[in-house]
Design a protein around this motif. Structure first.
Motif, PDB file in Angstrom:
ATOM      1  N   SER A  20      -3.614  55.360  27.778  1.00  0.00           N
ATOM      2  CA  SER A  20      -2.548  55.568  28.537  1.00  0.00           C
ATOM      3  C   SER A  20      -2.860  55.914  30.864  1.00  0.00           C
ATOM      4  N   THR A  22      -0.834  57.709  33.830  1.00  0.00           N
ATOM      5  CA  THR A  22       0.144  58.317  34.109  1.00  0.00           C
ATOM      6  C   THR A  22      -0.249  58.354  36.173  1.00  0.00           C
ATOM      7  N   GLU A  31       4.584  58.147  32.772  1.00  0.00           N
ATOM      8  CA  GLU A  31       3.325  57.260  31.834  1.00  0.00           C
ATOM      9  C   GLU A  31       3.850  55.715  31.941  1.00  0.00           C
ATOM     10  N   ARG A  34       0.921  52.814  28.445  1.00  0.00           N
ATOM     11  CA  ARG A  34       1.312  53.542  27.356  1.00  0.00           C
ATOM     12  C   ARG A  34       0.823  53.281  25.561  1.00  0.00           C
ATOM     13  N   GLY A 239       4.774  49.111  30.291  1.00  0.00           N
ATOM     14  CA  GLY A 239       3.410  49.532  30.233  1.00  0.00           C
ATOM     15  C   GLY A 239       2.907  49.724  28.666  1.00  0.00           C
ATOM     16  N   ARG A 240       3.841  48.660  27.629  1.00  0.00           N
ATOM     17  CA  ARG A 240       3.018  48.726  26.524  1.00  0.00           C
ATOM     18  C   ARG A 240       2.501  47.581  26.347  1.00  0.00           C
ATOM     19  N   GLY A 288       7.386  53.576  34.564  1.00  0.00           N
ATOM     20  CA  GLY A 288       7.114  54.964  34.158  1.00  0.00           C
ATOM     21  C   GLY A 288       8.157  56.388  33.713  1.00  0.00           C
ATOM     22  N   ALA A 290      10.828  57.187  31.436  1.00  0.00           N
ATOM     23  CA  ALA A 290      11.564  57.712  29.886  1.00  0.00           C
ATOM     24  C   ALA A 290      11.924  56.909  29.331  1.00  0.00           C
TER      25      ALA A 290
END
Ligand SMILES: Nc1ncnc2c1ncn2[C@@H]1O[C@H](COP(=O)(O)OP(=O)(O)O)[C@@H](O)[C@H]1O
Ligand SMILES: Nc1ncnc2c1ncn2[C@@H]1O[C@H](COP(=O)(O)OP(=O)(O)O)[C@@H](O)[C@H]1O
Ligand code: SF4
Ligand code: SF4
Ligand SMILES: [Mg+2]
Ligand SMILES: [Mg+2]
Lengths: 342, 333
Positions: A20, A22, A31, A34, A239-240, A288, A290
């Protein structure tokens, strides 16, 4: 947290484990990468695709331990073969460039514009491989001619800015490959080039990585580029990693709706064309921020109320080498119509 | 193509730059050299070619940001090659341009409403009716009306490009020139904008000159295609002809180089070398140093665009002797 693919770690040149990254933000922390996990085997060619802002470059930079401040690796670790576990930044320079090397979209940013090309290559060779001045120069000429530079002795005396984009990328590749890295990261190496020059550079990347026994992590926003180059593909969104698998399986039988959408958004060069492209509505979330549930849900044609609540884990699909992060994947009873949040 | 349907007709267009490197070293750069094409009402002509081939210079000379040094441009039958003052203003209402970087047409200090409003004033729409029309235009490009108060810096890349398109549409143009208009957008957003451009064409009958280095985008958008190499058109035909049966060796190589998902793993025809400096092009056919099919004649004489038996126009000695009739300009004014 997701599991690393079942590859014996002894065969892996790099293992990225639950990474991860950030950045501090107005809301606390953003983030932007992730829980990313994957490994690159010896000599393997892995592709990392996704739209801009999905976290591809930061994943690469995390491997290089080059996350720009004030960002940081907030969780997970990177294991590089032949180097002790958690590498500290202090010993990074010793393996950076030798065990893992990187080329980027703009070679002017990896090449020093004020230093002659010859000096940049020979310094690398003298510093890392203890070549003498004469040895280094001879090797530099060899390397430049191997990457198709027409007049290596002349190019050694030149500054990077006088070369064309294609020639610059060849020089960057010669430098990156000079110390036989076990992994070469290529971050959008052909994005700024014409298709014809792109084809030349990708060919060269293939040839050089084969002769130097380097694995390649090829990063691109263009699924066509990675599908033509890589054995295996990782698809990133917000991010994933949302899907990964062997190239043919992933292209012919995509499991994640985002992968499917990437494939249908690009007009075919050979098949009959539809009047309109099957596009995805909306745009990716801002880096980032959420989100609750699946980050793709607001754009997903298959989304159900559950998708806006629970984030799907990246799970292995049956016995294959496929991984996918989607509630619908492999679920025969999943409704085929969008239902929105409950 | 019948005479009446022709909207834009470009004849022998040339843009030469004088490049001075020193007191004694000055050269002629033939950025665009004798380009001829037509666009029918409501149709799309696509232009492709490597960077430096002159695509943007064609676009810029059509909208008269750059003055042509030769040739004639007709719009709706009248000569619009070198207009000035009021007639130039009136002409700009009929031909608009959308650039790769929306900041080339959007002022970062102007709100979306003012940017589009400015274009509306040019078209003579009275001020009080602007808000309503701005809203309508935003809806047309699938943006919420609330965006009107924002500044370009507060928009995503895709939104900014939609605003540029809305602004171009504000004056009800006959033709919009899109110069790499979707090149900076991510694939999913690019598909949305391409669909939007097609919908607009369907509804309003606007024509496009669509410039893109991305051949798959061009295949989707264009009815006709022109392939450029060092300032000249080397192949010209319908999109179907050019993509399914390219004849010029350069077109073949360009199409083969596209890394398509569906053709992955196939061995492809590789093009070596880089495009030449237009200030110092090779003799004869400028493509000969890179051409896998070159014969002796190619180094000596430059091939003119000629029509093949199949109906495409191609500038190549070998293709024309194999498939061709004779190498004379075919398009009549
Ligand atoms: N220096 C930085 N400061 C703050 N945020 C950053 C920085 N660099 C990248 N980011 C954020 O991280 C996200 C991922 O960036 P990146 O890895 O560069 O994406 P990609 O390479 O996939 O386009 C982006 O959304 C961006 O907003
Ligand atoms: N204002 C100018 N002065 C001198 N040369 C120019 C000028 N504008 C363009 N050129 C040259 O003309 C050629 C064609 O450029 P351009 O039309 O931008 O190509 P493309 O859009 O196909 O990449 C290039 O070699 C470029 O350097
Ligand atoms: S989890 Fe739900 S929203 Fe996410 S990709 Fe799968 S179906 Fe779509
Ligand atoms: S004229 Fe000759 S060099 Fe030019 S494209 Fe044709 S075969 Fe090739
Ligand atoms: Mg990046
Ligand atoms: Mg251009």
């Amino acid at each position: 947290m997701s599991l690393v693919e079942p590859m014996p770690e002894t065969d892996a040149v790099v293992v990225v484990d639950s990474l991860s990254v950030t950045f501090p933000s107005d809301e606390g922390v953003a983030e932007v990468v992730r829980g990313v996990s994957f490994s690159v085997g010896k000599g393997q060619r892995i592709g990392l695709v996704g739209e801009s802002g999905s976290g591809k470059s930061l994943t690469a930079r995390a491997i290089m331990q080059l996350i720009p401040s004030p960002g940081s690796v907030s969780a997970g670790e990177i294991r590089i073969a032949g180097n002790s576990a958690a590498l500290s930044t202090a010993n990074a320079p010793q393996w950076r460039g030798t065990t893992v090397a990187m080329i980027t979209q703009d070679p002017l940013s990896s090449l020093n514009p004020l230093v002659r090309i010859g000096v940049q290559i020979t310094e690398m060779l003298r510093h890392h491989l203890n070549y003498t001045r004469t040895q280094a120069r001879a090797r530099a000429v060899e390397l430049l001619s191997a990457v198709g530079i027409p007049n290596p002795p002349r190019t050694l005396r030149q500054f990077p800015s006088v070369l064309s984009g294609g020639m610059r990328q060849r020089v960057a590749l010669a430098i990156a490959i000079s110390c036989n890295p076990s992994l070469l990261i290529a971050d959008e190496p052909t994005t700024a080039l014409d298709v014809t020059i792109q084809a030349q550079v990708l060919d060269l990347l293939e040839e050089m990585s084969a002769t130097h026994h380097s694995a390649v992590l090829l990063i691109s926003h263009d699924l066509g580029v990675v599908a033509n180059f890589c054995d295996e593909i990782l698809v990133m969104y917000a991010g994933r990693i949302v899907e990964s698998g062997p190239t043919d399986q992933l292209i012919e039988d995509p499991q994640h709706p985002y992968t499917t959408a990437l494939l249908t958004s690009v007009p075919s060069m050979t098949e009959a064309l539809p009047e309109r492209l099957v596009s995805i509505a909306g745009s990716p979330p801002v880096g980032g921020v959420a989100v609750k549930g699946c980050a793709f849900a607001p754009r997903c044609a298959l989304a159900q109320p559950r998708c806006f609540e629970d984030e799907p884990a990246l799970r292995q699909l049956d016995v294959s080498a496929r991984r996918v992060a989607c509630h619908a994947a492999g679920n025969a009873t999943w409704p085929s119509r969008f239902q929105g949040p409950s | 193509m019948t005479q009446t349907s022709t909207l834009l007709s470009v004849r022998d267009l040339s843009v030469h730059f004088r490049l001075r490197r020193g007191p004694k070293d000055s050269r002629n750069v033939r950025a665009v050299d004798g380009v001829t094409f037509e666009i029918a009402k409501g149709q799309t002509l696509g232009i492709a070619g490597e960077s430096g081939s002159g695509k943007s210079t064609v676009a810029r000379s059509l909208v008269q940001i750059t003055r042509p040094t030769g040739g004639t441009i007709y719009l709706d039958g009248s000569d619009v090659t070198s207009l000035k003052g009021r007639r130039l203003k009136e002409f700009r209402r009929r031909m608009q341009m959308v650039f790769q970087d929306p900041y080339d047409s959007l002022d970062p200090r102007m709100s979306v409403r003012d940017a589009i409003g400015e274009a509306l004033s040019v078209s003579g729409l009275p001020g009080p009716r602007h808000d309503e029309t701005v809203e309508e235009l935003l809806r047309r490009v699938n943006l919420p009306a609330s965006l009107a108060r924002r500044y370009p810096g507060q928009l995503s890349g895709g939104q900014r490009q939609r605003v540029s398109i809305a602004r171009a549409l504000a004056v009800n143009p006959k033709i919009i020139i899109c110069d790499e208009a979707v090149a900076a957008l991510d694939v999913s957003i690019r598909a949305q904008v391409l669909n939007l451009l097609k919908d607009i064409q369907h509804d309003t009958g606007v024509a496009y000159l669509f410039i893109s280095h991305d051949l798959s985008t061009l295949r989707f958008m264009a009815d006709q295609v022109a392939i450029m190499y060092v300032g000249r058109v080397v192949e010209y035909g319908t999109s179907d002809e050019v993509f399914s049966r390219p004849l010029h060796p350069y077109t073949k190589a360009l199409i083969a180089a596209v890394p398509s998902v569906t053709t992955r793993g196939r061995t492809r025809l590789k093009l070596s070398g880089e495009p030449p400096d237009p200030g110092n092009p090779p003799s004869g056919c400028p493509f000969h140093p890179r051409c896998p099919e070159a014969v002796d004649q190619c180094r000596l004489t430059r091939p003119e665009l000629g029509t093949t038996d199949e109906g495409q126009s191609v500038a190549c000695h070998v293709v024309l002797s194999r498939h061709g009739r004779d190498a004379t300009r075919q398009v009549s004014p």
